[in-house]
Design a protein around this motif. Structure first.
Motif, PDB file in Angstrom:
ATOM      1  N   GLN A 270      -7.705  -1.728   4.434  1.00 57.73           N
ATOM      2  CA  GLN A 270      -7.976  -1.558   2.971  1.00 57.73           C
ATOM      3  C   GLN A 270      -7.920  -0.286   2.656  1.00 57.73           C
ATOM      4  N   LYS A 271      -8.198   0.819   3.343  1.00 60.34           N
ATOM      5  CA  LYS A 271      -8.100   2.259   3.079  1.00 60.34           C
ATOM      6  C   LYS A 271      -6.570   2.306   2.635  1.00 60.34           C
ATOM      7  N   GLN A 272      -5.738   2.091   4.102  1.00 63.24           N
ATOM      8  CA  GLN A 272      -4.375   2.308   3.612  1.00 63.24           C
ATOM      9  C   GLN A 272      -3.782   1.888   2.578  1.00 63.24           C
ATOM     10  N   LEU A 273      -4.034   0.477   2.270  1.00 60.57           N
ATOM     11  CA  LEU A 273      -3.649  -0.139   1.073  1.00 60.57           C
ATOM     12  C   LEU A 273      -4.035   0.815  -0.304  1.00 60.57           C
ATOM     13  N   ASN A 274      -5.237   1.219  -0.313  1.00 62.49           N
ATOM     14  CA  ASN A 274      -5.653   1.901  -1.515  1.00 62.49           C
ATOM     15  C   ASN A 274      -4.798   3.258  -1.728  1.00 62.49           C
ATOM     16  N   SER A 275      -4.293   3.873  -0.679  1.00 66.39           N
ATOM     17  CA  SER A 275      -3.743   5.206  -0.762  1.00 66.39           C
ATOM     18  C   SER A 275      -2.237   5.191  -0.994  1.00 66.39           C
ATOM     19  N   LEU A 276      -1.535   3.748  -0.982  1.00 65.57           N
ATOM     20  CA  LEU A 276      -0.302   3.756  -1.124  1.00 65.57           C
ATOM     21  C   LEU A 276       0.113   4.265  -2.558  1.00 65.57           C
ATOM     22  N   SER A 277       1.521   4.783  -2.652  1.00 65.36           N
ATOM     23  CA  SER A 277       1.839   5.264  -3.737  1.00 65.36           C
ATOM     24  C   SER A 277       2.611   3.936  -4.687  1.00 65.36           C
ATOM     25  N   GLY A 278       2.927   4.023  -5.837  1.00 70.49           N
ATOM     26  CA  GLY A 278       3.506   2.920  -6.628  1.00 70.49           C
ATOM     27  C   GLY A 278       4.766   2.394  -6.071  1.00 70.49           C
ATOM     28  N   LYS A 279       5.651   2.960  -5.523  1.00 66.29           N
ATOM     29  CA  LYS A 279       6.727   2.740  -4.974  1.00 66.29           C
ATOM     30  C   LYS A 279       6.596   1.891  -3.355  1.00 66.29           C
ATOM     31  N   GLU A 280       5.670   2.700  -2.858  1.00 70.66           N
ATOM     32  CA  GLU A 280       5.360   1.760  -1.620  1.00 70.66           C
ATOM     33  C   GLU A 280       4.363   0.536  -1.751  1.00 70.66           C
ATOM     34  N   ARG A 281       3.780   0.470  -2.955  1.00 70.61           N
ATOM     35  CA  ARG A 281       3.067  -0.816  -3.243  1.00 70.61           C
ATOM     36  C   ARG A 281       4.152  -1.843  -3.544  1.00 70.61           C
ATOM     37  N   GLU A 282       5.101  -1.437  -4.007  1.00 71.38           N
ATOM     38  CA  GLU A 282       6.493  -2.392  -4.372  1.00 71.38           C
ATOM     39  C   GLU A 282       7.147  -2.833  -3.104  1.00 71.38           C
ATOM     40  N   TYR A 283       7.046  -2.005  -2.290  1.00 69.81           N
ATOM     41  CA  TYR A 283       7.842  -2.308  -0.859  1.00 69.81           C
ATOM     42  C   TYR A 283       6.894  -3.187  -0.290  1.00 69.81           C
ATOM     43  N   TYR A 284       5.574  -3.078  -0.233  1.00 70.25           N
ATOM     44  CA  TYR A 284       4.578  -3.640   0.552  1.00 70.25           C
ATOM     45  C   TYR A 284       4.594  -5.187   0.026  1.00 70.25           C
ATOM     46  N   ILE A 285       4.560  -5.301  -1.303  1.00 68.05           N
ATOM     47  CA  ILE A 285       4.406  -6.661  -1.994  1.00 68.05           C
ATOM     48  C   ILE A 285       5.754  -7.420  -1.505  1.00 68.05           C
ATOM     49  N   SER A 286       6.902  -6.609  -1.700  1.00 71.05           N
ATOM     50  CA  SER A 286       8.251  -7.333  -1.388  1.00 71.05           C
ATOM     51  C   SER A 286       8.452  -7.984   0.159  1.00 71.05           C
ATOM     52  N   ASN A 287       7.842  -7.083   0.849  1.00 66.55           N
ATOM     53  CA  ASN A 287       7.859  -7.484   2.258  1.00 66.55           C
ATOM     54  C   ASN A 287       7.057  -8.603   2.530  1.00 66.55           C
ATOM     55  N   LEU A 288       5.692  -8.567   1.916  1.00 66.90           N
ATOM     56  CA  LEU A 288       5.011  -9.513   2.245  1.00 66.90           C
ATOM     57  C   LEU A 288       5.287 -10.729   1.628  1.00 66.90           C
ATOM     58  N   GLU A 337      14.877  -5.228   2.023  1.00 66.57           N
ATOM     59  CA  GLU A 337      16.150  -5.481   1.817  1.00 66.57           C
ATOM     60  C   GLU A 337      16.550  -6.113   0.381  1.00 66.57           C
ATOM     61  N   VAL A 338      15.358  -6.549  -0.382  1.00 67.17           N
ATOM     62  CA  VAL A 338      15.451  -6.909  -1.884  1.00 67.17           C
ATOM     63  C   VAL A 338      14.122  -6.487  -2.295  1.00 67.17           C
ATOM     64  N   ASN A 339      13.900  -5.640  -3.101  1.00 64.06           N
ATOM     65  CA  ASN A 339      12.887  -5.150  -4.063  1.00 64.06           C
ATOM     66  C   ASN A 339      12.607  -6.069  -4.847  1.00 64.06           C
ATOM     67  N   LEU A 340      11.502  -6.923  -4.887  1.00 68.73           N
ATOM     68  CA  LEU A 340      11.456  -7.799  -5.972  1.00 68.73           C
ATOM     69  C   LEU A 340      11.090  -7.230  -7.152  1.00 68.73           C
TER      70      LEU A 340
END
Length: 343
Positions: A270-288, A337-340
């Motif tokens: 939870q702490k790690q997720l809250n510290s992500l940048s905007g682009k990292e959040r896009e990457y995380y959601i796309s991979n997820l 590989e694909v940023n949603l």
């Protein structure tokens, strides 16, 4: 005209039919196999209201949408159509399918009354980050996945007596159903007692409308620094994250939720997720999303804009779930590989 087993074969070989063409004639055709699978799929599906107060059920079991039809699917669809990416037992090679938005993401998990009553705060109101709204999104993701686990288990069970692979699958699916049943008891208590504050939530807002929507669940093994969260081989109830991503009113929302009973396991994440940048959040959601759910819908024109290599990414998610790097499991915040969000 039917030929006897001991008669001369019709092909002219001068052999008895039983020693010649009987085996070939008895071999099921691909059409026979597809018909059998269709029959077993139909038999495996259940029609049941999962609401804890079923004494209040009204109407028939409905085709509930894991992703809202009128509010979300209507925004993503073109000419009433959306693309979904998943394999089916009837189409083991094809993974991209066109669905009408009335059929996309449906499951038979609620009666008409509870399907409308339980989710009215997200069906009829703009998302305002209210605790009750977030609960309803997480609950719908949970129930749709629970329904899928039960039907998958039933389907594997139909083959388990004659196929060792399906015996193995059925055992794993039974364990997953057991984990979900434990979570269901917590969700049921929350609904009965109107305790919608039973979740830990991470809410991300993006400043553009995406051309996809998704919901599902994820059982994380490691956190973003590859520290172990849980060992799925242990005989313990697995911690789940339920996620929803959808466009709304010029923005997009990503919701990550888990039960507070899982909070200790997921505190560092939870702490790690809250510290992500905007682009990292896009990457995380796309991979997820790409790697962990069948309930993803994509605008058809956005799908067609992808090249063939990018499209194949969606068809390889089951293998990627087991890929590892030298440092352990693949990173969820590496560029996908694909940023949603670029669809």
């Amino acid at each position: 005209m039917k030929i006897g087993r001991n008669q001369l074969c019709y092909c002219g070989s001068q052999k008895k039919y039983k020693n010649c063409c009987l085996r070939k004639d008895s071999k099921p055709t691909s059409k026979d196999v597809k018909n059998e699978i269709s029959s077993l799929l139909k038999k495996s599906k259940i029609k049941e209201c999962f609401h804890p107060q079923r004494e209040n059920c009204k109407g028939k079991i409905s085709k509930a949408h894991a992703i809202q039809n009128n509010k979300i699917l209507s925004k993503i669809s073109e000419d009433g159509k959306v693309v979904m990416t998943h394999y089916t037992p009837k189409t083991p090679v094809e993974f991209a399918h066109i669905y009408g938005r009335k059929q996309a993401t449906t499951f038979s998990g609620f009666c008409n009354y509870h399907d409308q009553e339980v989710f009215k705060d997200i069906d009829n109101k703009e998302f305002q980050e209210e605790i009750k709204q977030i609960f309803q999104y997480a609950y719908k993701a949970f129930v749709s996945e629970y329904y899928k686990k039960i039907t998958d288990c039933n389907f594997s069970g139909n083959f388990a007596n004659s196929n060792d692979i399906y015996k193995y699958l059925e055992k794993g699916q039974q364990m997953a159903v057991y984990d979900f049943l434990a979570k269901k008891l917590e969700f049921d208590n929350a609904i009965i007692n109107e305790n919608f504050n039973c979740l830990v939530n991470v809410v991300w807002e993006f400043d553009k409308e995406v051309n996809f929507a998704a919901c599902g669940y994820y059982a994380p093994i490691v956190d973003l620094e590859r520290n172990l969260i849980q060992d799925l081989e242990k005989d313990e109830i697995v911690s789940h994250i339920y996620f929803n991503v959808f466009p709304e009113s010029g923005r997009s929302i990503a919701l990550l939720s888990w039960l507070k009973s899982d909070g200790k396991n997921l505190l560092n994440l939870q702490k790690q997720l809250n510290s992500l940048s905007g682009k990292e959040r896009e990457y995380y959601i796309s991979n997820l999303v790409i790697d962990n759910t069948d309930n993803i819908v994509i605008k058809p024109s956005s799908w067609e804009n992808l090249n063939e290599v990018e499209k194949q990414t969606f068809g390889m998610h089951e293998m990627r779930m087991f890929w590892q790097t030298e440092s352990g499991f693949m990173s969820m915040i590496e560029e996908p590989e694909v940023n949603l969000f670029d669809l």
